[in-house]
Motif scaffolding. Sequence first.
Motif, PDB file in Angstrom:
ATOM      1  N   ARG A   1      55.558  61.129  94.072  1.00  0.00           N
ATOM      2  CA  ARG A   1      55.633  61.869  92.810  1.00  0.00           C
ATOM      3  C   ARG A   1      54.293  61.759  92.096  1.00  0.00           C
ATOM      4  O   ARG A   1      53.674  60.692  92.081  1.00  0.00           O
TER       5      ARG A   1
ATOM      6  N   PRO B   1      51.888  62.975  88.461  1.00  0.00           N
ATOM      7  CA  PRO B   1      52.077  63.325  87.048  1.00  0.00           C
ATOM      8  C   PRO B   1      51.832  64.788  86.715  1.00  0.00           C
ATOM      9  O   PRO B   1      52.271  65.263  85.672  1.00  0.00           O
ATOM     10  N   ASN B   2      51.130  65.512  87.593  1.00  0.00           N
ATOM     11  CA  ASN B   2      50.868  66.923  87.335  1.00  0.00           C
ATOM     12  C   ASN B   2      50.487  67.609  88.646  1.00  0.00           C
ATOM     13  O   ASN B   2      50.186  66.938  89.643  1.00  0.00           O
TER      14      ASN B   2
ATOM     15  N   GLU C   1      57.005  66.445  92.715  1.00  0.00           N
ATOM     16  CA  GLU C   1      57.426  65.563  93.805  1.00  0.00           C
ATOM     17  C   GLU C   1      57.297  66.297  95.139  1.00  0.00           C
ATOM     18  O   GLU C   1      57.700  67.456  95.262  1.00  0.00           O
TER      19      GLU C   1
ATOM     20  N   ILE D   1      55.867  66.754  86.184  1.00  0.00           N
ATOM     21  CA  ILE D   1      55.836  65.886  87.370  1.00  0.00           C
ATOM     22  C   ILE D   1      56.149  66.730  88.605  1.00  0.00           C
ATOM     23  O   ILE D   1      57.057  67.565  88.589  1.00  0.00           O
TER      24      ILE D   1
ATOM     25  N   THR E   1      58.341  67.879  82.216  1.00  0.00           N
ATOM     26  CA  THR E   1      57.453  66.712  82.326  1.00  0.00           C
ATOM     27  C   THR E   1      56.174  67.008  83.097  1.00  0.00           C
ATOM     28  O   THR E   1      55.230  66.220  83.051  1.00  0.00           O
TER      29      THR E   1
END
Length: 258
Positions: free
Chosen positions: A215, A217-218, A205, A203, A201
């Motif tokens: 968290r 998104p990238n 964290e 993601i 994904t």
Amino acid sequence: MEDTASRGINAFISEVTQRGGKAVRLTHSRRNPVEVKGGDGSTRIVRVRSKLDGDWQARRQDEDIESDDTRSEFWVFVDLAVDPHQFFMLPSVEVADDIRSEVDLWIMDSPGRTRTGHHAIPRGRVVHGHDRWDALGLAAVKDTSIHVEAPVAAKRTATPVVAKKRRASAAVEEIEVIDLRLEVTADCHGYRWVGRFDETTEILEIMRGPMEGRRFPNPTAAANAVTGHISGDIESYDGWAFWTIGNSTLGARRRKSA
């Protein structure tokens, strides 16, 4: 990887040492304070701002010297774009007054504006403080025979995390949960972050360090968020180069896996 703020601070500390003084980076504030002891025995706190290009960045709130939790006496502006690096020293009161004057003009252009946010400081506003080492009780000529080692942050190797949970009932065996995400680390602004990156994904964290539990998104969004949280500036990092796994960048691993 060494960020711009750390590069500037290390360059400044090296200069101070070669000019007969001592300097140590303080960690009680995110405004990059450094304690300087001059060759004359005087001690003072300075705020160090560094740049690789463009203007130095401050905040409009810096117009209020009472908001400076470092209680600095001087600002030091470090220009890393030139070799040798250049240094400009201005009294903190002068910097605050200058920012206030510029913000006043900016507000006059559009009265609906607020006195918050980022504030650029171009070279022309600090050039008169070039090499004012005497203001810090330091020698005008440095001793280049003195070698100063810049601190190097140790890297951690990637290891899978195994978390074990035990239910209340003694009759139930332990449940082993294995986190298959990659452990990534980053060192910036004097802090270390440890994160977990999901290759599927993308993601990321934050597991340890400022903004723990957040968290993103990238990797790039994560890098800019955590560094901006500490510096108070708008940061622009390539997350694939910012985060590392062992001795390699996250981007290098992605290219290798492609």
